[in-house]
Design a protein around this motif. Structure first.
Motif, PDB file in Angstrom:
ATOM      1  N   UNK A 100     -10.770   1.801 -14.952  1.00  0.00           N
ATOM      2  CA  UNK A 100     -11.687   1.782 -13.914  1.00  0.00           C
ATOM      3  C   UNK A 100     -12.282   2.956 -13.215  1.00  0.00           C
ATOM      4  N   UNK A 101     -12.223   3.118 -11.898  1.00  0.00           N
ATOM      5  CA  UNK A 101     -12.638   4.263 -11.260  1.00  0.00           C
ATOM      6  C   UNK A 101     -12.044   5.716 -11.700  1.00  0.00           C
ATOM      7  N   UNK A 102     -10.752   5.254 -12.337  1.00  0.00           N
ATOM      8  CA  UNK A 102      -9.857   6.430 -12.913  1.00  0.00           C
ATOM      9  C   UNK A 102     -10.379   6.812 -14.135  1.00  0.00           C
ATOM     10  N   UNK A 129     -26.944  13.645  -1.514  1.00  0.00           N
ATOM     11  CA  UNK A 129     -25.779  12.906  -0.968  1.00  0.00           C
ATOM     12  C   UNK A 129     -25.580  11.436  -1.821  1.00  0.00           C
ATOM     13  N   UNK A 130     -26.589  11.017  -2.472  1.00  0.00           N
ATOM     14  CA  UNK A 130     -26.898   9.588  -2.727  1.00  0.00           C
ATOM     15  C   UNK A 130     -25.957   9.773  -4.202  1.00  0.00           C
ATOM     16  N   UNK A 131     -25.044   8.822  -4.657  1.00  0.00           N
ATOM     17  CA  UNK A 131     -24.380   8.772  -5.915  1.00  0.00           C
ATOM     18  C   UNK A 131     -25.337   9.032  -7.253  1.00  0.00           C
ATOM     19  N   UNK A 132     -24.994   9.901  -7.891  1.00  0.00           N
ATOM     20  CA  UNK A 132     -25.951   9.979  -9.150  1.00  0.00           C
ATOM     21  C   UNK A 132     -25.191   9.740 -10.507  1.00  0.00           C
ATOM     22  N   UNK A 133     -25.759   8.884 -11.022  1.00  0.00           N
ATOM     23  CA  UNK A 133     -25.083   8.485 -12.332  1.00  0.00           C
ATOM     24  C   UNK A 133     -25.526   9.388 -13.600  1.00  0.00           C
ATOM     25  N   UNK A 134     -24.638   9.907 -14.314  1.00  0.00           N
ATOM     26  CA  UNK A 134     -24.910  10.968 -15.262  1.00  0.00           C
ATOM     27  C   UNK A 134     -25.070  10.109 -16.499  1.00  0.00           C
ATOM     28  N   UNK A 173       0.831  -1.155  -0.030  1.00  0.00           N
ATOM     29  CA  UNK A 173       0.134   0.055   0.059  1.00  0.00           C
ATOM     30  C   UNK A 173       0.814   1.297   0.006  1.00  0.00           C
ATOM     31  N   UNK A 174       0.067   2.640   0.333  1.00  0.00           N
ATOM     32  CA  UNK A 174      -1.129   2.667   0.453  1.00  0.00           C
ATOM     33  C   UNK A 174      -2.340   2.113  -0.742  1.00  0.00           C
ATOM     34  N   UNK A 175      -3.237   1.808  -0.543  1.00  0.00           N
ATOM     35  CA  UNK A 175      -4.548   1.593  -1.597  1.00  0.00           C
ATOM     36  C   UNK A 175      -5.171   2.723  -1.524  1.00  0.00           C
ATOM     37  N   UNK A 176      -5.518   3.191  -2.842  1.00  0.00           N
ATOM     38  CA  UNK A 176      -6.000   4.501  -2.996  1.00  0.00           C
ATOM     39  C   UNK A 176      -7.277   4.494  -3.978  1.00  0.00           C
ATOM     40  N   UNK A 177      -8.059   5.502  -3.859  1.00  0.00           N
ATOM     41  CA  UNK A 177      -9.107   5.467  -4.796  1.00  0.00           C
ATOM     42  C   UNK A 177      -9.378   6.841  -4.998  1.00  0.00           C
ATOM     43  N   UNK A 178     -10.344   7.303  -5.847  1.00  0.00           N
ATOM     44  CA  UNK A 178     -10.743   8.824  -6.151  1.00  0.00           C
ATOM     45  C   UNK A 178     -11.830   9.134  -5.268  1.00  0.00           C
ATOM     46  N   UNK A 179     -12.744   8.129  -4.952  1.00  0.00           N
ATOM     47  CA  UNK A 179     -13.907   8.568  -4.015  1.00  0.00           C
ATOM     48  C   UNK A 179     -14.172   7.278  -3.410  1.00  0.00           C
ATOM     49  N   UNK A 180     -14.485   7.185  -2.054  1.00  0.00           N
ATOM     50  CA  UNK A 180     -14.859   6.028  -1.297  1.00  0.00           C
ATOM     51  C   UNK A 180     -16.365   5.819  -1.030  1.00  0.00           C
ATOM     52  N   UNK A 181     -16.841   6.906  -0.943  1.00  0.00           N
ATOM     53  CA  UNK A 181     -18.423   6.923  -0.949  1.00  0.00           C
ATOM     54  C   UNK A 181     -19.127   7.410  -1.932  1.00  0.00           C
ATOM     55  N   UNK A 182     -18.501   7.615  -3.134  1.00  0.00           N
ATOM     56  CA  UNK A 182     -19.129   7.932  -4.202  1.00  0.00           C
ATOM     57  C   UNK A 182     -20.107   9.184  -4.386  1.00  0.00           C
ATOM     58  N   UNK A 183     -20.190   9.925  -3.162  1.00  0.00           N
ATOM     59  CA  UNK A 183     -20.906  11.040  -3.190  1.00  0.00           C
ATOM     60  C   UNK A 183     -20.267  12.527  -4.076  1.00  0.00           C
ATOM     61  N   UNK A 184     -21.231  13.269  -3.939  1.00  0.00           N
ATOM     62  CA  UNK A 184     -20.900  14.357  -4.876  1.00  0.00           C
ATOM     63  C   UNK A 184     -19.696  15.321  -4.215  1.00  0.00           C
TER      64      UNK A 184
END
Length: 280
Positions: A92-94, A197-202, A54-65
Motif C-alpha cells: 500500500x503506501x509503503x 503543497x498539493x499532492x502531485x501524482x507522478x 499501536x503506535x500506528x504509523x505511515x510514511x506521510x500523513x498529508x501526502x505533501x512534497x
C-alpha cells in the motif's frame, strides 16, 4: 538475501508481518526480511486497532512534497546504514513511497545501478512526487482560475485543466476519495493549499525515469477500480521484460489462501532469480 519491507498507512511492522504470515510459510529460507517503521504517527487503518496495538504509523500523513521528502530520505538513509539490501517489498503506501524512491534514484543517477536488484509492489496507491522542481513544472503555470478548478475537486471542473495536470489530478482525486475511510480527511484538506503543497501524482508520460530491475505488481481482484488503476499505472514505470503481475482474492491485503500465497511466492522467486540477469 536481504529484503527491506515497508508497511501500509495506519499499520506498523507487526501488522505487516501478520499480513505476510501465510506467504511466509512458502518463503525460501535464505530470504531475510527487514521491517522499517514509518516516521509519522496516524490513525489506525480500518480493523487494525481491534487486533494490533499501536503506535500506528505511515510514511506521510498529508501526502505533501515536504513530508514525502522526509520519507524518501529515511528510506535512503536506511539503505545506506543497514544495507545493502537485495530487494524491497512494499505494501500500500509503503509500495508507493518506495517506488517513488527508486524512480528518484533512477532519475538522479541514470548511469548507476539502483540501490536494490528487485522490487515487490503490493496494492500500491499512486506514486506521489517529492521533487519540488517536478511539481513546479506541472503546477507552476496554472492560472488562478485553474487552481480554483483543481481545488474544487469537481470532475467537470478538473476536466477543464491542461492535459498533464488534468490526468494527474483525476488519479489523485479518485484515490483520495476511495482512501477516505483510511486517512479520515476531506478532499479540501489536501487541496486547499498553495499549489506547491498539493499532492502531485507522478505519471509515466510526465516523468522519464524507469525501473529496469525485475518487479512484481500485486493487486486484489476486487480492490476498488481506482486502486487497480493506480497499480497498473505504477507498473508502467517498470521494464516489461522483467515485470510480473499477480492478482489475488483478498481485498487490499496480501493473499490469505494457501493456494494464492504459494502462487505469489513463486512469482517472487522468479523476480529474485532474474534479478542478476536484469543487469547484464
Amino acid at each position: 538475501m536481504g529484503i527491506l519491507c515497508l508497511h501500509g498507512f495506519g499499520a506498523n511492522p507487526v501488522v505487516m508481518k501478520h499480513q505476510m504470515s501465510v506467504l511466509a510459510k512458502y518463503f525460501d529460507t535464505t530470504w531475510e526480511f527487514h521491517f522499517l517503521p514509518g516516521p509519522v504517527g496516524c490513525p489506525a487503518a480500518p480493523g487494525v486497532a481491534k487486533t494490533f496495538p499501536g503506535p500506528y504509523l505511515c510514511w506521510t500523513l498529508d501526502f505533501d512534497p515536504i513530508t514525502n521528502r522526509t520519507a524518501l530520505d529515511l528510506i535512503h538513509q536506511t539503505i545506506m546504514d543497514r544495507g545493502p539490501f537485495d530487494g524491497v517489498f512494499g505494501f500500500s503506501q509503503g509500495a508507493s513511497i518506495v517506488a517513488a524512491y527508486l524512480l528518484e534514484q533512477a532519475e538522479l543517477h541514470p548511469d548507476k545501478p539502483l540501490p536494490v536488484r528487485f522490487a515487490i509492489f503490493c496494492s500500491s496507491p499512486p506514486i506521489l512526487a517529492g521533487d519540488p522542481e517536478y511539481i513546479q513544472r506541472l503546477f507552476g503555470a496554472l492560472s488562478a482560475e485553474n487552481i480554483k478548478r483543481f481545488q474544487s475537486a469537481k470532475l467537470d471542473q478538473v476536466a477543464q485543466l491542461p492535459a498533464p495536470v488534468r490526468a494527474s489530478a483525476i488519479v489523485l482525486l479518485e484515490n483520495l476519495a476511495v482512501m477516505a475511510p483510511v486517512h479520515g480527511k476531506s478532499l479540501s484538506h489536501y487541496l486547499d493549499r498553495p499549489p506547491a503543497e498539493i499532492p502531485c501524482v507522478v505519471l509515466p508520460d510526465q516523468y522519464k525515469a524507469r525501473l529496469s530491475i525485475p518487479t512484481l505488481h500485486v493487486c486484489g481482484k476486487d480492490d476498488p477500480p481506482s486502486m487497480r488503476k493506480a497499480c497498473a499505472i505504477n507498473a508502467s514505470f517498470c521494464a516489461p521484460k522483467w515485470r510480473r503481475h499477480f492478482n489475488h482474492s483478498s481485498i487490499h491485503n496480501l493473499p490469505r489462501s494457501p493456494t494464492e500465497a504459494q502462487e505469489m511466492v513463486s512469482h517472487m522467486a522468479w523476480i529474485i532469480s532474474h534479478s542478476q540477469l536484469s543487469r547484464i
